[in-house]
Scaffold this motif. Structure first.
Motif, short mmCIF file in Angstrom:
data_model
loop_
_atom_site.label_atom_id
_atom_site.label_comp_id
_atom_site.label_asym_id
_atom_site.label_seq_id
_atom_site.Cartn_x
_atom_site.Cartn_y
_atom_site.Cartn_z
N ARG A 181 0.83 -1.21 0.00
CA ARG A 181 0.00 0.00 0.00
C ARG A 181 0.87 1.25 0.00
O ARG A 181 0.60 2.21 -0.74
N HIS A 185 2.17 2.20 -3.27
CA HIS A 185 1.13 2.38 -4.28
C HIS A 185 1.04 1.15 -5.19
O HIS A 185 0.88 1.27 -6.40
N SER A 225 0.09 -3.44 -5.09
CA SER A 225 -0.93 -4.40 -4.67
C SER A 225 -0.28 -5.72 -4.33
O SER A 225 0.85 -6.01 -4.74
N HIS A 257 -8.56 -6.45 -10.12
CA HIS A 257 -7.71 -6.86 -9.00
C HIS A 257 -7.77 -8.38 -8.96
O HIS A 257 -8.79 -8.96 -8.60
N SER A 313 -4.42 6.38 -1.63
CA SER A 313 -3.02 6.00 -1.41
C SER A 313 -2.05 7.16 -1.54
O SER A 313 -0.87 7.02 -1.22
N SER A 354 -6.57 3.58 -4.75
CA SER A 354 -6.06 2.23 -4.93
C SER A 354 -7.18 1.37 -5.53
O SER A 354 -8.16 1.07 -4.85
#
Length: 752
Positions: A442, A445, A447, A551, A584, A599
């Motif tokens: 996080r 920036h 994942s 995601h 973020s 994010s």
């Protein structure tokens, strides 16, 4: 001692001082009731792992005792009284003495007599930096240094030691300069518009001037005012000449400004490239000792593990690598403790007795992807669900109710304190490691994602920018606010007819083709996820503008009012209160107004959490992405597009899922990537780069994919070729001259 060994020890010397200083400050200066024990514990835990990475077992042992002490305080089993603080301080002193002994130059007088009395240090090793630095170079021992190492006798150049803080300031200033130059582009546009306006004004004046002269001359003759006309005409001509001169100067200024802006932009780009080259280091500098660390831990645990590291020659921003050091260390420990089984258990499952753990770094789409994978047990979804219910993260499931989706369960393992370990040991059980990984991702920036590997094992993927500050953003507008979305997570931009929206349980959705599948994707107003829960989906001229973000396997369409542009921008951290975890960072726009950087991963996770009943129904998931295996997947490898198309149509007509590769190297990348679960390979023999025999040999020598059946199809019917293919491990050998689709389908049916 190798250069990489020196660099690792130099990095550890800096890191251990930072941890010792922070822990001492917490114990000395803070009120006992306000100490952040979680941070103190994490530092002890990181110190232990770092000592393991540089092979300092004595330091690791003391750090483990310190970690256990802080764990008891954190769990409320022991109070942080004077005696406990004194014990912790003594351990800190011991660590400092042991490191000083271990990293002191050969022949130097011992400085850690107290440490020797407690625990014998490891044998002295070579210094981490060149001896006898000049007075101008000396500074606080805790100051981080970056050093270009080269053989002293080479005489090929001069090297300068620079404090890492100065490099970070230089990098930050460079990105700020780029941001200012980018903001200055609006001046060029304003100047261009003024030039166009003046050109239009000149044309209007030319027309008006002719009309004035005609009118004035006519009135002069009629009224006998010839002298006044003679006076007005020269003044009009003077004004005309002045206007033309002004236009010429403005045009020249615009040309010079454009040329100057281009030259400044090129110089700034060269500056950026030069600074980034200085800031980048090989990943091996930070991760180089991890393979040895895991092997040592495995030996102590009585497990036979083969550790592979791939891509450590990749050049990455030093700040990014340092931020990922502890997270990657935690992931490797987790792979060993949670993943790789004892040899007897592996044999009972039909696996090789020797386990495998892989650390791989790669560049994908301009981003750094770190993969830590194993061939162990794989995620225990039932166990994760039970622990989540016990911790109140999930509601108990009624008998016969649908189980939560796999991606929803796997995202829970990154919650602080979540652990499925049966007991606490030196490797795992406290629920700290994976939350540290998620927090690091996080802050960068980026994942993090966990997914199972097939037929067995687990993979965790970290996706972060190559540089710590700058990233590519898509700027969008929603409810009069500007937002930035990292472009790596943007699948596509959509303009959806409002009439195409469908309703699922009262929520708007849309059907989108993703990976050849018709997927039902939720459509959510981005404002509804960022503080306005009842925000409506904006519709303009009967259309909805939306950003399709992803995601893992999950997709969502975020509705916005307007798209702007994609820029590489300097992202600052967020310290403001009330913005939520989904923000973020921030970026500054031309008008000095900040735009919030969101994010996409956390936006999707927020939707999954709040619409769990819809998420459990598979909304936003392609059928192949669910936890149930879909159609059998066959990989067709042939350099002929005609042959590939023919075989694909035959196989798909029988219900198989078909992937295509153009040669052996392309196919090997597909098989090893784990992106798709391939059940069978059909490969041509004669192909460029890597032929079918080479592909077959590579498959059968790779334990991860060796069990995949391979059918060779070729026009070469020579008995020696057939025998060679079968000797290499081909499951079948079919010649194209006698090709019969019934024979091919029958062969596939027998193998599967």
């Amino acid at each position: 001692m190798t250069d990489i060994r020196k660099q690792l020890q130099a990095a550890f010397e800096i890191e251990h001082r930072e941890h010792l200083q922070a822990i001492r400050a917490a114990l000395d200066n803070a009120d006992r009731s306000t100490i952040d024990m979680a941070d103190v514990f994490r530092r002890a835990h990181s110190l232990k792992g770092a000592a393991r990475a540089v092979d300092l077992p004595a330091v690791e042992e003391v750090a483990h005792r310190l970690e256990a002490l802080f764990a008891r305080v954190l769990d409320g089993q022991q109070s942080l009284d004077d005696a406990t603080t004194a014990e912790a301080m003594a351990n800190l002193d011991t660590i400092e003495d042991l490191v000083a002994e271990a990293l002191s130059p050969p022949g130097a007088p011992a400085t850690g007599t107290a440490a020797q009395e407690r625990k014998p240090p490891t044998p002295p090793v070579a210094p981490a930096s060149p001896p006898a630095p000049s007075q101008a170079e000396s500074g606080p021992a805790r100051t981080a240094k970056t050093e270009a190492a080269a053989p002293a006798e080479s005489g090929s150049g001069t090297y300068l030691r620079v404090a890492s803080e100065q490099m970070e300031q230089l990098s930050g200033s460079m990105y700020q300069l780029l941001a200012e130059l980018q903001a200055g582009e609006s001046l060029n546009e304003a100047l261009r518009r003024i030039e166009i306006d003046v050109r239009g004004l000149r044309r209007s004046w030319d027309t008006l001037q002719g009309q004035i002269l005609s009118s004035t001359a006519g009135r002069g003759k009629a009224d006998g005012l010839r002298p006044s006309v003679n006076t007005a005409v020269p003044r009009l001509r003077d004004f005309d000449q002045d206007l033309k001169a002004l236009f010429r100067r403005l045009s020249a200024l615009a040309r010079n400004r454009t040329q100057s802006a281009w030259s400044i932009d090129q110089a700034a780009r060269r500056l950026r490239d030069d600074v980034e080259r200085v800031s980048l280091i090989a990943a091996e500098t930070v991760f180089g000792g991890f393979g040895h660390m895991v092997r040592e831990i495995a030996r102590e645990e009585g497990r036979d593990v083969h550790v592979r590291t791939i891509g450590l020659d990749l050049q990455v921003d030093r700040q990014v690598l340092q931020a990922l050091k502890d997270p990657v260390m935690h992931l490797l420990r987790n792979a060993l403790s949670h993943g790789v089984e004892p040899a007897a258990e592996r044999s009972a499952k039909g696996k090789p007795e020797r386990g495998e753990i892989v650390l791989e770094l790669a560049s994908r789409g301009g981003r750094l992807v770190v993969s830590v994978r194993d061939d162990g047990r794989g995620p225990d979804l039932a166990r994760i669900e039970r622990v989540a219910v016990e911790r109140g993260l999930l509601a108990p499931r009624a008998e016969g109710a649908m189980a939560p989706m796999m991606d929803q369960l796997l995202s829970l393992v990154f919650v602080p304190g979540f652990s499925t370990a049966g007991e606490v040991d030196r490797l795992s059980g406290r629920g700290i490691g994976l939350s540290v990984v998620a927090e690091a991702a996080r802050r960068l920036h980026g994942s993090v994602l966990m997914r199972p590997r097939f037929p067995w094992g687990t993979e965790i993927l970290l996706n972060v920018p190559f540089t710590a500050a700058r990233q590519s953003l898509l700027l969008v507008e929603a409810e009069d606010r500007m937002y930035g979305l990292p472009s790596h997570a943007v699948a596509r931009l959509l303009r959806l007819p409002a009439a195409a929206l469908e309703s699922v349980e009262g929520r708007p959705t849309v059907r989108i083709e993703i990976g050849g599948e018709d997927v039902v994707v939720p459509v959510i107003a981005i404002a509804a996820l960022t503080g306005s829960p009842h925000a409506q989906i904006p519709i303009e001229a009967g259309n909805v503008k939306a950003v399709l973000v992803r995601h893992g396997a999950r997709h969502c369409a975020l509705a916005v009012n307007a798209f702007h542009d994609v820029r590489a921008m300097l992202v600052s951290d967020v310290d403001a209160v009330g913005l939520g975890d989904m923000v973020s960072g921030t970026v500054l726009l031309e008008d000095e107004m900040p735009a919030l950087v969101l994010s996409p991963d956390l936006l999707i996770e927020h939707w999954v959490k709040n619409e769990s009943h819809l998420a459990a129904g598979g909304l936003g998931l392609a059928p192949a992405a669910t936890d149930q295996r879909g159609a059998t997947t066959i990989l067709v490898v042939d350099d002929s597009i005609t042959t590939r198309t023919l075989e694909k149509s035959i196989l798909e007509a029988q219900g198989y899922r078909v992937l295509l590769s153009v040669d052996g190297i392309d196919a090997l990348n597909v098989l090893r990537s784990g992106e798709a679960m391939v059940d069978l390979v059909i490969a041509d023999v004669e192909m460029p780069r890597m032929d079918g025999f080479g592909l077959l040999q590579a498959v059968k020598t790779d334990p991860r994919i060796a069990s995949t059946p391979v059918i060779l199809m070729t026009s070469r019917a020579d008995p020696e070729d057939v025998r060679r293919g079968l000797d290499l491990g081909a499951s079948a050998y079919i010649t194209k001259q006698k090709f019969d689709q019934r024979e091919l389908l029958a062969t596939i049916g027998q193998l599967l």
